[in-house]
Design an enzyme around this catalytic site. Structure first.
Site, mmCIF file in Angstrom:
data_model
loop_
_atom_site.group_PDB
_atom_site.id
_atom_site.type_symbol
_atom_site.label_atom_id
_atom_site.label_comp_id
_atom_site.label_asym_id
_atom_site.label_seq_id
_atom_site.Cartn_x
_atom_site.Cartn_y
_atom_site.Cartn_z
ATOM 1 N N ALA A 243 0.862 -1.186 0.000
ATOM 2 C CA ALA A 243 0.000 0.000 0.000
ATOM 3 C C ALA A 243 0.889 1.223 0.000
ATOM 4 C CB ALA A 243 -0.864 0.028 1.261
ATOM 5 N N HIS B 208 10.659 -8.315 11.721
ATOM 6 C CA HIS B 208 11.730 -7.314 11.697
ATOM 7 C C HIS B 208 12.879 -7.806 10.806
ATOM 8 C CE1 HIS B 208 10.499 -5.057 15.661
ATOM 9 N NE2 HIS B 208 9.531 -5.115 14.767
ATOM 10 N N HIS C 92 11.712 -0.922 17.729
ATOM 11 C CA HIS C 92 11.039 -1.498 16.567
ATOM 12 C C HIS C 92 11.622 -0.762 15.375
ATOM 13 C CE1 HIS C 92 7.739 -3.614 18.927
ATOM 14 N NE2 HIS C 92 8.620 -3.166 19.785
HETATM 15 C C1 LIG Z 1 2.790 -7.007 11.111
HETATM 16 C C2 LIG Z 1 3.947 -6.090 11.377
HETATM 17 C C3 LIG Z 1 4.016 -5.387 12.572
HETATM 18 C C4 LIG Z 1 5.076 -4.520 12.812
HETATM 19 N N1 LIG Z 1 5.046 -3.748 13.937
HETATM 20 C C5 LIG Z 1 5.927 -2.728 14.050
HETATM 21 C C6 LIG Z 1 5.766 -1.762 15.060
HETATM 22 O O1 LIG Z 1 4.859 -1.849 15.890
HETATM 23 N N2 LIG Z 1 6.630 -0.730 15.109
HETATM 24 C C7 LIG Z 1 7.648 -0.610 14.203
HETATM 25 O O2 LIG Z 1 8.396 0.359 14.276
HETATM 26 N N3 LIG Z 1 7.841 -1.532 13.247
HETATM 27 C C8 LIG Z 1 6.981 -2.562 13.129
HETATM 28 N N4 LIG Z 1 7.112 -3.452 12.101
HETATM 29 C C9 LIG Z 1 8.254 -3.319 11.180
HETATM 30 C C10 LIG Z 1 8.159 -2.094 10.283
HETATM 31 O O3 LIG Z 1 6.828 -1.708 10.060
HETATM 32 C C11 LIG Z 1 8.865 -2.361 8.950
HETATM 33 O O4 LIG Z 1 10.150 -2.873 9.195
HETATM 34 C C12 LIG Z 1 9.004 -1.086 8.129
HETATM 35 O O5 LIG Z 1 7.753 -0.464 7.943
HETATM 36 C C13 LIG Z 1 9.658 -1.403 6.791
HETATM 37 O O6 LIG Z 1 9.882 -0.203 6.090
HETATM 38 P P1 LIG Z 1 10.572 -0.221 4.663
HETATM 39 O O7 LIG Z 1 10.717 1.178 4.241
HETATM 40 O O8 LIG Z 1 11.789 -1.063 4.743
HETATM 41 O O9 LIG Z 1 9.581 -1.020 3.710
HETATM 42 P P2 LIG Z 1 7.992 -0.905 3.520
HETATM 43 O O10 LIG Z 1 7.373 0.075 4.431
HETATM 44 O O11 LIG Z 1 7.470 -2.288 3.565
HETATM 45 O O12 LIG Z 1 7.837 -0.310 2.057
HETATM 46 C C14 LIG Z 1 8.083 -1.043 0.897
HETATM 47 C C15 LIG Z 1 7.123 -0.570 -0.181
HETATM 48 O O13 LIG Z 1 7.552 -1.041 -1.447
HETATM 49 C C16 LIG Z 1 6.410 -1.484 -2.182
HETATM 50 N N5 LIG Z 1 6.868 -2.464 -3.154
HETATM 51 C C17 LIG Z 1 7.257 -3.730 -2.939
HETATM 52 N N6 LIG Z 1 7.607 -4.302 -4.099
HETATM 53 C C18 LIG Z 1 7.455 -3.369 -5.077
HETATM 54 C C19 LIG Z 1 7.663 -3.358 -6.474
HETATM 55 N N7 LIG Z 1 8.121 -4.440 -7.108
HETATM 56 N N8 LIG Z 1 7.378 -2.234 -7.154
HETATM 57 C C20 LIG Z 1 6.913 -1.131 -6.519
HETATM 58 N N9 LIG Z 1 6.703 -1.097 -5.187
HETATM 59 C C21 LIG Z 1 6.979 -2.199 -4.484
HETATM 60 C C22 LIG Z 1 5.517 -2.075 -1.110
HETATM 61 O O14 LIG Z 1 4.190 -2.188 -1.586
HETATM 62 C C23 LIG Z 1 5.688 -1.081 0.019
HETATM 63 O O15 LIG Z 1 4.798 -0.009 -0.088
HETATM 64 C C24 LIG Z 1 6.099 -4.365 11.852
HETATM 65 C C25 LIG Z 1 6.050 -5.091 10.659
HETATM 66 C C26 LIG Z 1 4.978 -5.935 10.413
HETATM 67 C C27 LIG Z 1 4.911 -6.687 9.114
#
Ligand SMILES: Cc1cc2nc3c(=O)[nH]c(=O)nc-3n(C[C@H](O)[C@H](O)[C@H](O)COP(=O)(O)OP(=O)(O)OC[C@H]3O[C@@H](n4cnc5c(N)ncnc54)[C@H](O)[C@@H]3O)c2cc1C
Ligand SMILES: *[C@@H]1O[C@H](CO)[C@@H](O)[C@H](O)[C@H]1NC(C)=O
Ligand SMILES: *[C@@H]1O[C@H](CO)[C@@H](O)[C@H](O)[C@H]1NC(C)=O
Ligand SMILES: *[C@@H]1O[C@H](CO)[C@@H](O)[C@H](O)[C@H]1NC(C)=O
Ligand SMILES: *[C@@H]1O[C@H](CO)[C@@H](O)[C@H](O)[C@H]1NC(C)=O
Ligand SMILES: *[C@@H]1O[C@H](CO)[C@@H](O)[C@H](O)[C@H]1NC(C)=O
Ligand SMILES: *[C@@H]1O[C@H](CO)[C@@H](O)[C@H](O)[C@H]1NC(C)=O
Ligand SMILES: *[C@@H]1O[C@H](CO)[C@@H](O)[C@H](O)[C@H]1NC(C)=O
Ligand SMILES: *[C@@H]1O[C@H](CO)[C@@H](O)[C@H](O)[C@H]1NC(C)=O
Ligand SMILES: *[C@@H]1O[C@H](CO)[C@@H](O)[C@H](O)[C@H]1NC(C)=O
Ligand SMILES: *[C@@H]1O[C@H](CO)[C@@H](O)[C@H](O)[C@H]1NC(C)=O
Ligand SMILES: *[C@@H]1O[C@H](CO)[C@@H](O)[C@H](O)[C@H]1NC(C)=O
Length: 592
Positions: free
Chosen positions: A107, A528, A571
């Site tokens: 999303a 994580h 987190h």
């Molecule tokens: C269920 C759950 C609970 C959690 N609880 C916590 C919490 O309470 N507090 C906390 O700090 N952290 C928590 N975490 C961890 C944290 O939310 C994540 O580690 C963090 O949001 C990851 O950020 P990111 O920028 O690495 O990736 P993301 O936020 O996952 O962003 C990646 C984006 O890339 C997009 N994407 C993927 N593939 C493609 C593609 N091929 N082309 C275009 N777009 C694509 C995805 O749709 C997504 O929007 C939790 C994680 C989960 C799953």
């Protein structure tokens, strides 16, 4: 709020029709792959300069009005819906060959739209460990960015009475990311009950675990807006209020397949020309980049995009008919995750409201008099563990480097005494109590790789849970702390009977093996996942430098959870928002 939604959706649908785009469409200064937690920070900060054009390509849709996202008390509602990737791990050979669901948000806003909203950072020594690997990042330098991101809502008088505390000099109050305490906190003297309970366990009250020293217990803040009673996600913080910027374009429902490359001379590093993506109809389209292509697709996707673009281990790429472009064998290696579970009881207290109570414990809190013995056991096991990690990487990992990484981790645990266990008490309601627990600093290392050149095919994802014996000890110690917590007065008076695991399954003085068997049959991923494109020297197994540039490329960067070289005890999002804020400054400076 409704108008904001209309604007953003209009923008999104306008973008679906290329004929309505300004003339620079299809060519941008920066292309950000993934409009998630990290990607939207970059999109916002890079597009602050009206002379820079920025495209965000996001596989998911806007979830601005999705109640499974907006509810600040609805954690879990989005699981298994179409905004949850729910990836599958490979069968986990050290835990009964069961595979695990690995959740991630699909999303605008990424995983911040489905996560638990916990806002907790890291231990100072965990951020200083970046510098031990040669990166120009320290707790003090990152603190400026934690503050830049944060818009802390000071607790009301009632929230303060119910246990919300903070140290003002550790926080930001003007940043885009609203952070606050829950709108309806738990009353009934429950925080005093916990305070007395933890005092009896020898664990102090921590006024502010976000100041880099996490040990103790606290009523922590979350990424939510207390006055609007809404979840705060990356899109609400960093995108929607800025969606009117003419130089910022958003492509929703658009899934990036791979990076495309400029025709290469043999004197320059490979340079990305842009990305190929599939639009909502499944047609393949291309966008071009004047400056950088930035991967922010998350730690379980960014390494796969690199591999499908020819960046990775040539042996793996050739297996799937992909021509190697940059020989970087550690893409997808070093995968680390934590394991978690739930301890349950009956309850004779039915509380309403939500408050989040965390207890953070260090190695001495968990292992007491056995700590010295464990320190020596871990120290003497490191060479053998490094061998095992190398074997499980298919021989890719550098044994000397793994050993160095394990030494640093050992030092964080036993010398710096970072917290290694997290215990979250939920206020008892509806006749039951529950305590979540997880180990924070596992040594096990897994990996993630493509299993096909086809971007729609599921990847090979192996977190390798419980590969190394310390991780079992750590989780057993942690769940025992949860049981001790439930059995310490006054909390114990409200939680009469253990239901999970139950004393029939795991007796009071059960040995480690009995606990381990129960844990391995009930654990899940803590979600994580990190380090699949780690920020450390290339010869140590790194994929990016502290400028986030992929080694050997001219203009491809990774900015997301993939780059964290070690776990943090908080987190992830608090630290990822800060790192992405820093990355935006670094990238702006590189192109100034
Ligand atoms: C269920 C759950 C609970 C959690 N609880 C916590 C919490 O309470 N507090 C906390 O700090 N952290 C928590 N975490 C961890 C944290 O939310 C994540 O580690 C963090 O949001 C990851 O950020 P990111 O920028 O690495 O990736 P993301 O936020 O996952 O962003 C990646 C984006 O890339 C997009 N994407 C993927 N593939 C493609 C593609 N091929 N082309 C275009 N777009 C694509 C995805 O749709 C997504 O929007 C939790 C994680 C989960 C799953
Ligand atoms: C994205 O795809 C979904 C599902 O097909 C659709 O309902 C939605 O309208 C699309 N969003 C945009 C912005 O095109
Ligand atoms: C944008 O570019 C114009 C023309 O080159 C220049 O005058 C202006 O100072 C630039 N603005 C910023 C914010 O860099
Ligand atoms: C919200 O989640 C429930 C399941 O928890 C699902 O049935 C429903 O379709 C979801 N709503 C939206 C708007 O996705
Ligand atoms: C797990 O699967 C592997 C490969 O199929 C097999 O060799 C091993 O014995 C299995 N282990 C368990 C505990 O079932
Ligand atoms: C390291 O980062 C600081 C900002 O935290 C910056 O002032 C300094 O120039 C950087 N040093 C190098 C060598 O990049
Ligand atoms: C817990 O007790 C300590 C004193 O031991 C006190 O300073 C602190 O404010 C208490 N916290 C709460 C939430 O009651
Ligand atoms: C609140 O809880 C504390 C700790 O259990 C107890 O000492 C105190 O009497 C309680 N106060 C009220 C009003 O119940
Ligand atoms: C590649 O580099 C060599 C010198 O190392 C040069 O002789 C040759 O012409 C170059 N080839 C191309 C295609 O540029
Ligand atoms: C718990 O409290 C809620 C709200 O006050 C009430 O609806 C529910 O019936 C109560 N449940 C029990 C088991 O007492
Ligand atoms: C790619 O994989 C998807 C899902 O497994 C499948 O539906 C599709 O047909 C595959 N495409 C090609 C070109 O093989
Ligand atoms: C392995 O790592 C060590 C320590 O970081 C480094 O000195 C050495 O060059 C690396 N070896 C290779 C082959 O990259």
């Amino acid at each position: 709020m409704a108008r904001l939604l209309a604007t953003s959706l209009f923008l999104a649908s306008a973008l679906a029709a290329p004929s309505q785009l300004p003339s620079y469409a299809n060519r941008y200064d920066f292309i950000i792959v993934g409009g998630g937690t990290s990607g939207l920070v970059l999109a916002n900060r890079l597009s602050e300069d009206p002379n820079l054009t920025v495209a965000v390509v996001e596989a998911g849709d806007s979830v601005f009005g999705n109640p499974n996202v907006t509810s600040s008390t609805g954690y879990g509602l989005a699981f298994g819906t179409d905004i949850d990737y729910a990836f599958q791990s490979t069968p986990q050979e050290h835990a009964g060959n069961k595979s695990q669901i690995l959740r991630a948000g699909k999303a605008l806003g990424g995983t911040s739209t489905i996560n638990g909203m916990v806002y907790l950072r890291a231990e100072t020594s965990q951020i200083d460990a970046f510098a031990k690997l040669g990166n120009n990042i320290s707790w003090d330098s990152l603190l400026l960015y934690y503050k830049k991101a944060e818009g802390l809502q000071r607790p009301t008088e009632i929230q303060s009475q119910l246990g919300a505390t903070y140290e003002a000099n550790q926080h930001g109050f003007e940043g885009p990311l609203t952070v606050g305490w829950p709108t309806e906190m738990v009353g009934n003297n429950f925080s005093q009950t916990l305070n007395t309970t933890y005092a009896a366990m020898g664990l102090p009250w921590n006024e502010d675990p976000n100041g880099g020293h996490m040990r103790g217990w606290n009523v922590y803040p979350q990424t939510s807006d207390p006055s609007a009673n809404l979840r705060e996600d990356a899109a609400r913080a960093y995108y929607f209020p800025f969606s009117g910027r003419a130089n910022l374009h958003l492509y929703l429902n658009s899934s990036v397949q791979r990076i495309t490359w400029e025709a290469q001379s043999n004197t320059t590093l490979p340079s990305a020309s842009g990305v190929a993506y599939k639009d909502a109809s499944g047609a393949e389209e291309q966008l071009l980049a004047n400056k950088d292509v930035i991967l922010s697709a998350g730690s379980l996707v960014s390494p796969l995009i690199l591999e499908r673009s020819g960046v990775g281990n040539p042996a793996i790429l050739k297996q799937f008919g992909i021509e190697p472009k940059i020989d970087l064998p550690n893409v997808g290696e070093n995968l680390q995750d934590q394991t978690t579970g739930s301890y349950g009881t009956t309850a004779n207290l039915n509380l309403t409201g939500t408050s989040d109570y965390v207890a953070y414990l260090n190695i001495h809190d968990i292992f007491g008099d056995d700590t010295e013995q464990l320190r020596e056991h871990v120290q003497s096991s490191i060479p053998a563990w490094a061998d095992e990690a190398v074997a499980d990487s298919g021989g890719t990992a550098n044994r000397t480097a793994i050993q160095q990484l394990f030494e640093i981790q050992h030092s964080m645990i036993f010398d710096d005494e970072v917290v290694i266990s997290e215990v979250l008490v939920k206020a008892p309601s509806e006749g039951s109590g529950s305590i979540s627990y997880w180990g924070l600093m596992p040594f096990s290392r897994g990996n993630i790789h493509i299993s096909s050149a086809n971007a729609s095919a599921p990847a090979y994802i192996n977190p390798n849970y419980f590969q190394l014996d310390y991780d079992v000890s750590q989780l057993v110690g942690t769940v025992k702390a949860a049981r001790r917590n439930a059995n310490t007065a006054p909390l114990k008076n409200f939680l009469p009977t253990e239901t999970s695991p139950g004393l029939d399954v795991v007796p009071a003085n059960a040995p480690k093996e009995v606990w381990a068997e129960w844990l391995k049959s009930t654990y899940r991923s803590n979600f994580h996942y990190i380090s699949t494109a780690a920020m450390m020297p290339k010869e140590m197994g790194g994929v990016v430098g502290d400028d986030h540039l992929v080694y050997g490329s001219a203009n491809v960067r990774v900015v997301d959870a993939s780059v964290l070289p070690f776990q943090v005890s908080g987190h992830l999002t608090a630290t990822l928002y800060a790192l992405a804020e820093r990355a935006a400054d670094v990238i702006k400076a590189a192109h100034a």
